[in-house]
Design an enzyme around this catalytic site. Structure first.
Site, PDB file in Angstrom:
ATOM      1  N   GLN A  67       2.886   6.233 -63.536  1.00  0.00           N
ATOM      2  CA  GLN A  67       1.628   5.680 -62.999  1.00  0.00           C
ATOM      3  C   GLN A  67       0.461   6.377 -63.700  1.00  0.00           C
ATOM      4  O   GLN A  67       0.329   7.595 -63.654  1.00  0.00           O
ATOM      5  CB  GLN A  67       1.525   5.893 -61.485  1.00  0.00           C
ATOM      6  CG  GLN A  67       0.252   5.261 -60.956  1.00  0.00           C
ATOM      7  CD  GLN A  67       0.050   5.306 -59.444  1.00  0.00           C
ATOM      8  OE1 GLN A  67      -1.091   5.469 -58.992  1.00  0.00           O
ATOM      9  NE2 GLN A  67       1.103   5.119 -58.680  1.00  0.00           N
ATOM     10  N   ARG A  78     -12.535   1.248 -60.297  1.00  0.00           N
ATOM     11  CA  ARG A  78     -13.237   1.640 -59.065  1.00  0.00           C
ATOM     12  C   ARG A  78     -14.329   0.626 -58.673  1.00  0.00           C
ATOM     13  O   ARG A  78     -15.414   0.974 -58.214  1.00  0.00           O
ATOM     14  CB  ARG A  78     -13.778   3.075 -59.189  1.00  0.00           C
ATOM     15  CG  ARG A  78     -12.632   4.070 -59.376  1.00  0.00           C
ATOM     16  CD  ARG A  78     -13.039   5.429 -59.765  1.00  0.00           C
ATOM     17  NE  ARG A  78     -13.649   5.544 -61.076  1.00  0.00           N
ATOM     18  CZ  ARG A  78     -12.985   5.431 -62.239  1.00  0.00           C
ATOM     19  NH1 ARG A  78     -11.691   5.176 -62.257  1.00  0.00           N
ATOM     20  NH2 ARG A  78     -13.618   5.538 -63.391  1.00  0.00           N
ATOM     21  N   ARG A 122      -9.972  -2.852 -49.421  1.00  0.00           N
ATOM     22  CA  ARG A 122      -9.971  -2.387 -48.023  1.00  0.00           C
ATOM     23  C   ARG A 122     -10.489  -3.422 -47.050  1.00  0.00           C
ATOM     24  O   ARG A 122     -10.652  -3.157 -45.870  1.00  0.00           O
ATOM     25  CB  ARG A 122     -10.738  -1.084 -47.897  1.00  0.00           C
ATOM     26  CG  ARG A 122     -12.112  -1.076 -48.533  1.00  0.00           C
ATOM     27  CD  ARG A 122     -12.708   0.293 -48.391  1.00  0.00           C
ATOM     28  NE  ARG A 122     -13.866   0.488 -49.252  1.00  0.00           N
ATOM     29  CZ  ARG A 122     -14.573   1.599 -49.262  1.00  0.00           C
ATOM     30  NH1 ARG A 122     -14.254   2.583 -48.467  1.00  0.00           N
ATOM     31  NH2 ARG A 122     -15.605   1.721 -50.080  1.00  0.00           N
ATOM     32  N   TYR A 142      -4.614  10.505 -49.642  1.00  0.00           N
ATOM     33  CA  TYR A 142      -5.590   9.430 -49.385  1.00  0.00           C
ATOM     34  C   TYR A 142      -5.971   9.448 -47.899  1.00  0.00           C
ATOM     35  O   TYR A 142      -5.218   8.995 -47.032  1.00  0.00           O
ATOM     36  CB  TYR A 142      -5.021   8.052 -49.763  1.00  0.00           C
ATOM     37  CG  TYR A 142      -4.688   7.893 -51.242  1.00  0.00           C
ATOM     38  CD1 TYR A 142      -5.171   8.788 -52.202  1.00  0.00           C
ATOM     39  CD2 TYR A 142      -3.890   6.849 -51.690  1.00  0.00           C
ATOM     40  CE1 TYR A 142      -4.862   8.642 -53.547  1.00  0.00           C
ATOM     41  CE2 TYR A 142      -3.575   6.697 -53.042  1.00  0.00           C
ATOM     42  CZ  TYR A 142      -4.071   7.609 -53.954  1.00  0.00           C
ATOM     43  OH  TYR A 142      -3.762   7.465 -55.285  1.00  0.00           O
ATOM     44  N   LEU A 144      -9.540  -2.188 -61.336  1.00  0.00           N
ATOM     45  CA  LEU A 144     -10.920  -2.689 -61.397  1.00  0.00           C
ATOM     46  C   LEU A 144     -11.906  -1.582 -61.757  1.00  0.00           C
ATOM     47  O   LEU A 144     -13.119  -1.752 -61.588  1.00  0.00           O
ATOM     48  CB  LEU A 144     -11.308  -3.318 -60.050  1.00  0.00           C
ATOM     49  CG  LEU A 144     -10.428  -4.474 -59.567  1.00  0.00           C
ATOM     50  CD1 LEU A 144     -10.936  -5.017 -58.239  1.00  0.00           C
ATOM     51  CD2 LEU A 144     -10.377  -5.590 -60.610  1.00  0.00           C
TER      52      LEU A 144
HETATM   53  N1  LIG Z   1      -2.133   8.274 -59.321  1.00  0.00           N
HETATM   54  C1  LIG Z   1      -3.410   8.532 -59.250  1.00  0.00           C
HETATM   55  O1  LIG Z   1      -3.866   9.656 -59.533  1.00  0.00           O
HETATM   56  C2  LIG Z   1      -4.339   7.440 -58.832  1.00  0.00           C
HETATM   57  C3  LIG Z   1      -5.722   7.571 -59.054  1.00  0.00           C
HETATM   58  C4  LIG Z   1      -6.540   6.510 -58.697  1.00  0.00           C
HETATM   59  C5  LIG Z   1      -5.988   5.377 -58.110  1.00  0.00           C
HETATM   60  N2  LIG Z   1      -4.650   5.297 -57.880  1.00  0.00           N
HETATM   61  C6  LIG Z   1      -4.038   4.124 -57.229  1.00  0.00           C
HETATM   62  O2  LIG Z   1      -4.541   2.939 -57.806  1.00  0.00           O
HETATM   63  C7  LIG Z   1      -5.166   2.142 -56.792  1.00  0.00           C
HETATM   64  C8  LIG Z   1      -6.288   1.312 -57.382  1.00  0.00           C
HETATM   65  O3  LIG Z   1      -7.310   2.145 -57.896  1.00  0.00           O
HETATM   66  P1  LIG Z   1      -8.689   2.383 -57.145  1.00  0.00           P
HETATM   67  O4  LIG Z   1      -8.510   2.031 -55.715  1.00  0.00           O
HETATM   68  O5  LIG Z   1      -9.150   3.718 -57.526  1.00  0.00           O
HETATM   69  O6  LIG Z   1      -9.701   1.446 -57.838  1.00  0.00           O
HETATM   70  P2  LIG Z   1      -9.841  -0.105 -58.199  1.00  0.00           P
HETATM   71  O7  LIG Z   1      -8.664  -0.886 -57.835  1.00  0.00           O
HETATM   72  O8  LIG Z   1     -10.261  -0.086 -59.596  1.00  0.00           O
HETATM   73  O9  LIG Z   1     -11.092  -0.477 -57.301  1.00  0.00           O
HETATM   74  C9  LIG Z   1     -10.994  -0.540 -55.911  1.00  0.00           C
HETATM   75  C10 LIG Z   1     -12.330  -0.937 -55.325  1.00  0.00           C
HETATM   76  O10 LIG Z   1     -12.830  -2.096 -55.974  1.00  0.00           O
HETATM   77  C11 LIG Z   1     -13.590  -2.855 -55.053  1.00  0.00           C
HETATM   78  N3  LIG Z   1     -13.032  -4.207 -54.972  1.00  0.00           N
HETATM   79  C12 LIG Z   1     -11.735  -4.581 -54.892  1.00  0.00           C
HETATM   80  N4  LIG Z   1     -11.612  -5.920 -54.816  1.00  0.00           N
HETATM   81  C13 LIG Z   1     -12.870  -6.408 -54.839  1.00  0.00           C
HETATM   82  C14 LIG Z   1     -13.413  -7.703 -54.778  1.00  0.00           C
HETATM   83  N5  LIG Z   1     -12.646  -8.802 -54.668  1.00  0.00           N
HETATM   84  N6  LIG Z   1     -14.760  -7.840 -54.841  1.00  0.00           N
HETATM   85  C15 LIG Z   1     -15.568  -6.755 -54.942  1.00  0.00           C
HETATM   86  N7  LIG Z   1     -15.113  -5.496 -54.996  1.00  0.00           N
HETATM   87  C16 LIG Z   1     -13.772  -5.325 -54.944  1.00  0.00           C
HETATM   88  C17 LIG Z   1     -13.502  -2.152 -53.723  1.00  0.00           C
HETATM   89  O11 LIG Z   1     -14.617  -1.277 -53.578  1.00  0.00           O
HETATM   90  P3  LIG Z   1     -15.487  -1.310 -52.218  1.00  0.00           P
HETATM   91  O12 LIG Z   1     -14.483  -1.314 -51.118  1.00  0.00           O
HETATM   92  O13 LIG Z   1     -16.322  -0.108 -52.249  1.00  0.00           O
HETATM   93  O14 LIG Z   1     -16.256  -2.586 -52.284  1.00  0.00           O
HETATM   94  C18 LIG Z   1     -12.239  -1.344 -53.866  1.00  0.00           C
HETATM   95  O15 LIG Z   1     -12.178  -0.252 -52.987  1.00  0.00           O
HETATM   96  C19 LIG Z   1      -5.585   3.182 -55.748  1.00  0.00           C
HETATM   97  O16 LIG Z   1      -5.909   2.599 -54.511  1.00  0.00           O
HETATM   98  C20 LIG Z   1      -4.368   4.059 -55.744  1.00  0.00           C
HETATM   99  O17 LIG Z   1      -3.332   3.444 -55.024  1.00  0.00           O
HETATM  100  C21 LIG Z   1      -3.836   6.305 -58.242  1.00  0.00           C
END
Ligand SMILES: NC(=O)c1ccc[n+]([C@@H]2O[C@H](COP(=O)([O-])OP(=O)(O)OC[C@H]3O[C@@H](n4cnc5c(N)ncnc54)[C@H](OP(=O)(O)O)[C@@H]3O)[C@@H](O)[C@H]2O)c1
Length: 332
Positions: free
Chosen positions: A175, A208, A281, A57, A206
């Site tokens: 995970q 993404r 973030r 990351y 969420l």
């Molecule tokens: N193991 C793996 O292969 C793998 C793969 C994917 C993810 N992950 C883990 O899972 C975590 C979560 O998944 P993710 O980050 O991909 O996606 P997510 O949690 O589905 O979405 C994150 C994005 O949603 C938006 N968001 C969050 N809170 C919000 C709010 N209150 N209002 C509006 N928009 C909001 C932001 O986008 P903006 O900042 O662009 O607004 C944020 O960057 C990752 O950070 C990582 O730690 C692991």
């Protein structure tokens, strides 16, 4: 907000974990480091004790920011740091490398960046088709027996891969992608984890940002933001997913006085998942955290949600586009 993650390791974490992929910036159109540290500290202050990160990351940046924020917060022993190993990168291109050599160097780099001498949950990020899973397992077992890592996790794996890994080393955490729009693990990984008492961390809570309620038909992403190529964000399907979000939001407001974001995270927890990984973030993105607790979705509500999804998303697509390539194609 507390839940026991695993009976063997006695790790206890909050049921919401802060995901730090977007904090790393790469594949997310860049990052603001000051905001990132504030976000991690805000999460800790809100009672989120689980921080999920990975070397890849931001190519080390997310781990460094986690290390900085936890040091500033000053309570390492109350934080569950989950990081990963098994991906390499070259000139910004990511590839799989779960060789024992890579894992041994990954862990040293992670400890340094995270400013810690142990990692609470150490996860294989993606299985590597070029390395037998038993070899990766032996490398992780050695770290576990030495106490460098306190629990072993596997990410993006099938039940067969988990089973094979467990012939060599213990597994405590799985995970996997899991959210209202990405439910593939219900057919295989979830029943396996339940049968064998493994904790499950649901990533992409969420989807993404799709389930945040912020997305509009004309929302644009810049730079290297992966949502420019995410199939759910492409015109025809994007319309379907936005229709689903509107229907779910209407239901959440009418029935519970909540938003779609709260419904999406609550739904994950009520599916029996140990913790939902929510990426953020900016500190204000975590404000809705208070709306997640103190209520539950009953069977009827979950059936209504399933019906709304079926009516609106007629051509669903999974998260497979995120899978990194094997090493031969990138780093030969
Ligand atoms: N193991 C793996 O292969 C793998 C793969 C994917 C993810 N992950 C883990 O899972 C975590 C979560 O998944 P993710 O980050 O991909 O996606 P997510 O949690 O589905 O979405 C994150 C994005 O949603 C938006 N968001 C969050 N809170 C919000 C709010 N209150 N209002 C509006 N928009 C909001 C932001 O986008 P903006 O900042 O662009 O607004 C944020 O960057 C990752 O950070 C990582 O730690 C692991």
């Amino acid at each position: 907000m507390q839940a026991k993650a695993d009976a063997d390791t006695m790790l206890i974490s909050s049921r919401i974990g802060l995901g730090t992929w977007s904090i790393g910036g790469s594949m997310w159109g860049g990052t603001d480091q000051a905001d990132a540290v504030k976000t991690i500290r805000a999460a800790l202050e809100l009672g989120v004790t689980l921080l999920d990160t990975a070397p890849v990351y931001g190519f080390g940046r997310a781990e460094e920011l986690v290390g900085r924020a936890v040091a500033e917060h000053g309570s390492r022993e109350h934080v569950v740091i989950a990081t990963k190993a098994g991906l390499g990168w070259r000139a910004g291109t990511v590839y799989r490398d779960a060789s024992p050599r890579r894992i041994r160097s990954d862990v040293e780099d992670s400890l340094r960046r995270l400013k810690t001498d142990y990692i609470d949950i150490y996860q294989l990020h993606w299985p590597d088709p070029l390395v037998p899973v038993e070899k990766t397992a032996a490398a992780l077992r050695a770290l576990y027996e030495r106490g460098t890592i306190r629990a072993i996790g596997l990410s993006n794996v099938s039940p067969l891969e988990i089973q094979t890994f467990r012939t060599v080393a213990p597994v405590h955490v799985i995970q996997s992608p899991y959210n209202l729009f990405e439910r593939g693990i219900e057919n295989d990984v979830l029943p396996y984890a339940e049968r064998h008492g493994l904790a499950v961390l649901a990533y992409g809570a969420l989807c993404r940002g799709l389930l945040s309620g912020r997305m509009r038909p004309d929302t644009k992403f810049t730079g290297d933001d992966l949502r420019q190529s995410d199939p759910k964000f492409q015109p025809r399907r994007y319309r379907q997913y936005l229709r689903a979000v509107a229907a779910l939001d209407g239901f959440a407001r009418e029935r519970y006085g909540k938003t779609v974001l709260a419904l999406a995270v609550r739904w994950i927890l009520d599916q029996g998942i140990s913790a939902a990984l929510w990426g953020a973030r900016k500190p204000e993105q975590l404000a809705p955290i208070h709306d997640i607790f103190g209520w539950y979705l009953d069977l009827e509500a979950r059936e209504t949600i399933d019906r709304l999804l079926k009516e609106t998303v007629t051509d669903p697509v999974g998260p497979d586009f995120m899978a990194p390539p094997a090493r031969t194609t990138v780093a030969a």
